[in-house]
Design a protein around this motif. Structure first.
Motif, PDB file in Angstrom:
ATOM      1  N   LYS A 314      25.301  61.891  97.850  1.00 44.47           N
ATOM      2  CA  LYS A 314      24.333  61.132  97.160  1.00 44.47           C
ATOM      3  C   LYS A 314      24.997  60.344  95.750  1.00 44.47           C
ATOM      4  CE  LYS A 314      19.935  62.192  94.278  1.00 44.47           C
ATOM      5  NZ  LYS A 314      20.529  62.113  93.060  1.00 44.47           N
ATOM      6  N   THR A 315      25.915  61.234  95.149  1.00 42.72           N
ATOM      7  CA  THR A 315      26.464  60.601  94.121  1.00 42.72           C
ATOM      8  C   THR A 315      27.487  59.545  94.535  1.00 42.72           C
ATOM      9  OG1 THR A 315      26.631  62.847  93.047  1.00 42.72           O
ATOM     10  CG2 THR A 315      27.950  61.249  92.225  1.00 42.72           C
ATOM     11  N   VAL A 316      28.068  59.771  95.521  1.00 47.41           N
ATOM     12  CA  VAL A 316      29.027  58.576  96.099  1.00 47.41           C
ATOM     13  C   VAL A 316      28.130  57.334  96.325  1.00 47.41           C
ATOM     14  CG1 VAL A 316      30.843  58.068  97.862  1.00 47.41           C
ATOM     15  CG2 VAL A 316      30.686  60.285  96.928  1.00 47.41           C
ATOM     16  N   LEU A 317      27.177  57.672  96.837  1.00 47.61           N
ATOM     17  CA  LEU A 317      26.333  56.246  97.221  1.00 47.61           C
ATOM     18  C   LEU A 317      25.959  55.574  96.018  1.00 47.61           C
ATOM     19  CD1 LEU A 317      24.373  57.637 100.348  1.00 47.61           C
ATOM     20  CD2 LEU A 317      26.606  56.278 100.294  1.00 47.61           C
ATOM     21  N   GLU A 318      25.579  56.578  94.910  1.00 45.11           N
ATOM     22  CA  GLU A 318      25.404  55.943  93.716  1.00 45.11           C
ATOM     23  C   GLU A 318      26.432  55.168  93.007  1.00 45.11           C
ATOM     24  OE1 GLU A 318      22.185  59.629  92.671  1.00 45.11           O
ATOM     25  OE2 GLU A 318      24.122  59.432  91.498  1.00 45.11           O
ATOM     26  N   GLN A 319      27.724  55.838  93.121  1.00 47.95           N
ATOM     27  CA  GLN A 319      28.790  54.960  92.720  1.00 47.95           C
ATOM     28  C   GLN A 319      28.835  53.684  93.610  1.00 47.95           C
ATOM     29  OE1 GLN A 319      30.706  55.863  90.302  1.00 47.95           O
ATOM     30  NE2 GLN A 319      29.153  57.213  89.851  1.00 47.95           N
ATOM     31  N   LEU A 320      28.506  53.597  94.789  1.00 42.06           N
ATOM     32  CA  LEU A 320      28.650  52.313  95.465  1.00 42.06           C
ATOM     33  C   LEU A 320      27.511  51.245  94.994  1.00 42.06           C
ATOM     34  CD1 LEU A 320      29.755  53.985  98.836  1.00 42.06           C
ATOM     35  CD2 LEU A 320      30.687  52.080  97.879  1.00 42.06           C
ATOM     36  N   ASP A 321      26.460  51.778  94.619  1.00 44.93           N
ATOM     37  CA  ASP A 321      25.268  51.032  94.252  1.00 44.93           C
ATOM     38  C   ASP A 321      25.949  50.175  92.630  1.00 44.93           C
ATOM     39  OD1 ASP A 321      23.297  51.246  95.953  1.00 44.93           O
ATOM     40  OD2 ASP A 321      22.520  53.121  94.974  1.00 44.93           O
ATOM     41  N   ILE A 322      26.516  51.167  91.952  1.00 49.82           N
ATOM     42  CA  ILE A 322      27.066  50.563  90.665  1.00 49.82           C
ATOM     43  C   ILE A 322      28.078  49.620  91.068  1.00 49.82           C
ATOM     44  CG2 ILE A 322      28.550  51.147  88.769  1.00 49.82           C
ATOM     45  CD1 ILE A 322      26.850  53.889  88.711  1.00 49.82           C
ATOM     46  N   LEU A 323      29.002  49.841  92.112  1.00 48.28           N
ATOM     47  CA  LEU A 323      30.291  48.844  92.681  1.00 48.28           C
ATOM     48  C   LEU A 323      29.638  47.685  93.017  1.00 48.28           C
ATOM     49  CD1 LEU A 323      32.928  48.248  92.934  1.00 48.28           C
ATOM     50  CD2 LEU A 323      32.960  49.459  95.098  1.00 48.28           C
ATOM     51  N   GLY A 324      28.425  47.836  94.020  1.00 42.03           N
ATOM     52  CA  GLY A 324      27.705  46.548  94.423  1.00 42.03           C
ATOM     53  C   GLY A 324      27.238  45.708  93.191  1.00 42.03           C
ATOM     54  N   GLU A 325      26.624  46.446  92.242  1.00 45.29           N
ATOM     55  CA  GLU A 325      25.973  45.473  91.142  1.00 45.29           C
ATOM     56  C   GLU A 325      27.311  44.838  90.386  1.00 45.29           C
ATOM     57  OE1 GLU A 325      23.777  48.089  88.653  1.00 45.29           O
ATOM     58  OE2 GLU A 325      22.393  48.646  90.438  1.00 45.29           O
ATOM     59  N   LEU A 326      28.361  45.428  90.343  1.00 42.58           N
ATOM     60  CA  LEU A 326      29.627  44.938  89.640  1.00 42.58           C
ATOM     61  C   LEU A 326      30.421  43.920  90.342  1.00 42.58           C
ATOM     62  CD1 LEU A 326      30.490  45.992  87.060  1.00 42.58           C
ATOM     63  CD2 LEU A 326      32.028  47.462  88.082  1.00 42.58           C
ATOM     64  N   LEU A 327      30.267  43.815  91.474  1.00 39.81           N
ATOM     65  CA  LEU A 327      30.815  42.919  92.743  1.00 39.81           C
ATOM     66  C   LEU A 327      30.929  41.392  92.348  1.00 39.81           C
ATOM     67  CD1 LEU A 327      32.651  44.134  94.946  1.00 39.81           C
ATOM     68  CD2 LEU A 327      30.938  43.690  96.558  1.00 39.81           C
ATOM     69  N   PRO A 328      29.913  40.731  91.906  1.00 42.46           N
ATOM     70  CA  PRO A 328      29.844  39.487  91.644  1.00 42.46           C
ATOM     71  C   PRO A 328      30.822  39.155  90.578  1.00 42.46           C
ATOM     72  CG  PRO A 328      27.756  40.235  91.727  1.00 42.46           C
ATOM     73  CD  PRO A 328      28.430  41.471  92.130  1.00 42.46           C
ATOM     74  N   GLU A 329      30.674  40.054  89.468  1.00 37.97           N
ATOM     75  CA  GLU A 329      31.565  39.846  88.382  1.00 37.97           C
ATOM     76  C   GLU A 329      32.952  40.275  88.514  1.00 37.97           C
ATOM     77  OE1 GLU A 329      30.530  40.049  84.471  1.00 37.97           O
ATOM     78  OE2 GLU A 329      28.836  41.194  84.522  1.00 37.97           O
ATOM     79  N   LEU A 330      33.303  41.182  89.534  1.00 40.39           N
ATOM     80  CA  LEU A 330      34.728  41.729  89.878  1.00 40.39           C
ATOM     81  C   LEU A 330      35.320  40.413  90.525  1.00 40.39           C
ATOM     82  CD1 LEU A 330      35.033  45.247  91.180  1.00 40.39           C
ATOM     83  CD2 LEU A 330      36.291  44.175  89.640  1.00 40.39           C
ATOM     84  N   ARG A 331      34.360  39.846  91.627  1.00 42.16           N
ATOM     85  CA  ARG A 331      34.979  38.625  92.245  1.00 42.16           C
ATOM     86  C   ARG A 331      35.229  37.616  91.525  1.00 42.16           C
ATOM     87  NH1 ARG A 331      35.058  39.970  97.280  1.00 42.16           N
ATOM     88  NH2 ARG A 331      33.332  41.332  98.294  1.00 42.16           N
ATOM     89  N   LYS A 332      34.266  37.387  90.424  1.00 46.61           N
ATOM     90  CA  LYS A 332      34.415  36.152  89.414  1.00 46.61           C
ATOM     91  C   LYS A 332      35.813  36.471  88.684  1.00 46.61           C
ATOM     92  CE  LYS A 332      32.048  34.336  85.542  1.00 46.61           C
ATOM     93  NZ  LYS A 332      30.969  34.790  84.772  1.00 46.61           N
ATOM     94  N   GLY A 333      36.117  37.532  88.273  1.00 43.98           N
ATOM     95  CA  GLY A 333      36.936  37.923  87.272  1.00 43.98           C
ATOM     96  C   GLY A 333      38.401  37.616  87.972  1.00 43.98           C
TER      97      GLY A 333
END
Lengths: 375, 197
Positions: A314-333
């Motif tokens: 459950k925690t790992v999947l939550e971390q993935l949700d956070i990574l998913g939200e971060l992804l556009p900014e990561l790609r942009k960066g």
């Protein structure tokens, strides 16, 4: 820029509850995590290979084959495939089949493995690690590229008149990364073939990672594959994020403190200072990750270790949700300030296109000749 | 420039190991200077990197401080290695450091072993414990080591003479040896050679 996950596939007790997941749960969790990775838009899911408890992935192509059937876009990879103790013929066969089943969404990361007893269990000697990696990979390459292979080496029974079945998809071998933390010979091997080089970037300070990557880049250019800044580099990394950075630290600390790999040693704060581990807010993860480029140059693949140390699914999947939200900014960066000549990591489609382009270029003078003759 | 590194495993800034290391460093640098060499002496007190060493042992991660210590060894033309005697041998801290250092950094590097202990009953610790360690690491061992018991620090001349003799022997070794100072961890062997191997 490819962004993804890599996991060793450990079966570890959750230190906060004392509960140990079964191997069955962990295998199913790997599938759930891979599916989630695709869902949030990640590019790569990579699994390790181990032949001893407490790890479950002894048969990576079985696991990845199943995941291939449950996904449609994510690239499946390994972290790492043991090039030392596996028979290169069996590797060529297994990954060819996987490549067909996954319609080309497959590449491999080769590594030597550092668990001493695994070598003798498979009839090998850890002291031959580098030599095995070199000889076995030289054979693996030929098996994927030549129709009939005659071969003799030091470590394996000779092959005469051997043809790999199935041949790789579209006649193009899966792209290969070579993973090594501290062996210059492996960086040299990756550079020699123009393959990718991956640094796990978890157990060493960034200065060390930088030296290994720059060695690979320099030798990539030396061996004539193009300028050093066009070499294909992958990095690992790990984080644990919560909206509030102190929450992240409080929640992750009990896992860190007793983690099988680095627990009972440095404090979380020391480890964060000495290695690329980031525990904090999504913004801190973003900034730290985007800072890796300052050390190794523009690179092609960033994999995160998120599923480990007894963290519940459950925690790992939550971390993935956070990574998913971060992804556009990561790609942009990652795209920011990236010169146009820096290549992406090869994919099956790009390798097929490159092969066809090379074939066309070779055929062109003939065409010119033919048209002239027709005049 | 001839660079000497004194590695001492005493746990107190004023430990007798540190003191013996300082004396050996001074005596050797004077002997080298008498031969016309420019000398610098660095001190590495292992107590200052003790937790870095245990962290490295557990995690394999070398801290920046540890990397710096390794670089000091790599830069040294000669290493003076001093440990107190605990329970009949060098201390765990002393061994931790040379374990973390790996096999390559001491290879071909002159080393002057020295030890301190409560009484002269421990004098042979160098011969039975330190010498095998440095042979294993393929260091170049100086032929005159020094052991100092507590009583030696108040005795007349004896210890001073032994320090002089040790420094003289070590000076000859350091002047002859010229150990490698490059970092072997990032040296490349061309792949065609690796393939042929």
């Amino acid at each position: 820029m490819q962004i993804g996950l890599f996991s060793v596939g450990d079966v570890t007790t959750d230190p906060t509850t004392g509960r140990t997941p079964s191997e069955h749960e962990r295998i199913k969790a790997a599938v759930a995590i891979a599916r989630k990775a695709e869902e949030i838009g990640l590019d790569v899911f990579a699994i390790g290979e181990h032949h001893n408890p407490p790890f479950h992935p002894s048969s990576p192509t079985t696991l990845l084959g199943y995941i291939a059937a449950q996904t449609s876009t994510i690239t499946l990879s390994t972290a790492t495939t043991l090039i030392t103790t596996n028979d290169p013929v069996k590797l060529a066969e297994d990954y060819s089949v996987l490549q067909h089943l996954a319609d080309g969404r497959v590449d491999l990361m080769l590594g030597r493995g550092n668990t001493g007893p695994v070598y003798p269990w498979f009839g090998k000697d850890i002291r031959d690690g580098i030599d095995l990696a070199i000889e076995n990979y030289a054979l693996l390459r030929r098996l994927w590229r030549e129709e009939v292979v005659d071969w003799e080496g030091k470590f394996r029974t000779p092959l005469h008149g051997f043809t790999l079945a199935p041949q790789p998809l579209d006649g193009v071998a899966p792209f290969v990364w070579h993973g090594s933390i501290r062996s210059p010979q492996i960086a040299e091997q990756a550079a020699y073939y123009g393959d990718g080089f991956f640094h796990n970037n978890i157990f060493w300070n960034m200065g060390h990672t930088k030296q290994m990557v720059s060695l690979y880049r320099r030798r990539f250019e030396f061996h004539g594959h193009g300028p050093a800044d066009t070499a294909i580099v992958g990095l690992g990394g790990q984080f644990f994020a919560r909206k509030n950075s102190q929450d992240a630290i409080n929640e992750f600390r009990p896992y860190f403190d007793v983690a099988p790999v680095y627990g009972h040693g440095p404090s979380l704060e020391e480890f964060m200072a000495e290695t690329p581990l980031t525990v904090g807010s999504p913004q801190q993860v973003l900034e730290r990750t985007l800072s890796f480029r300052e050390h190794v140059g523009h690179y092609q693949r960033q994999l995160f270790l998120l599923d480990h140390a007894g963290l519940p699914l459950k925690t790992v999947l939550e971390q993935l949700d956070i990574l998913g939200e971060l992804l556009p900014e990561l790609r942009k960066g990652f795209a920011e300030g990236r010169p146009a000549h820096i290549p992406d990591a090869p994919t099956h489609a790009s390798l097929v296109a490159a092969r066809d382009a090379a074939a066309n270029a070779a055929a062109e003078p003939e065409l010119v000749g033919a048209s002239e003759a027709g005049r | 420039m001839t660079e000497l590194l004194v590695v001492s495993a005493g746990t107190d800034p004023n430990s007798s190991s540190r003191l013996l290391g300082t004396r050996l460093g001074e005596a050797t640098s004077m002997a080298l200077a008498a031969e016309g060499e420019l000398v610098s002496v660095q001190h590495l007190e292992l107590r200052t990197i003790a937790s870095d060493l245990t962290n490295h042992l557990i995690t394999g991660v070398a801290s920046a401080k540890l990397d710096e210590a390794f670089a000091q060894v790599r830069a040294a033309d000669g290493v003076i290695a001093v440990s107190p005697v605990y329970n009949g041998s060098y201390t765990g801290l002393f061994k931790l450091f040379f374990d973390a250092l790996g096999r390559d950094l001491m290879r071909g590097r002159p080393v002057l072993p020295a030890a301190t202990g409560g009484t002269a009953r421990h004098s042979l610790v160098i011969e039975y414990a330190m010498v095998p360690l440095f042979y294993y690491l393929r260091a170049l061992l100086s032929s005159v080591p020094v052991f100092a018991a507590t009583a030696d620090w108040g005795a007349s001349a004896g210890l001073d003479d032994r320090i002089e003799q040790a420094a003289a022997a070590f000076t000859r070794l350091v002047r002859a040896a010229h150990p490698t100072k490059s970092d072997p961890s990032f040296e490349v062997t061309d792949f065609s050679q690796l393939l042929g191997g």
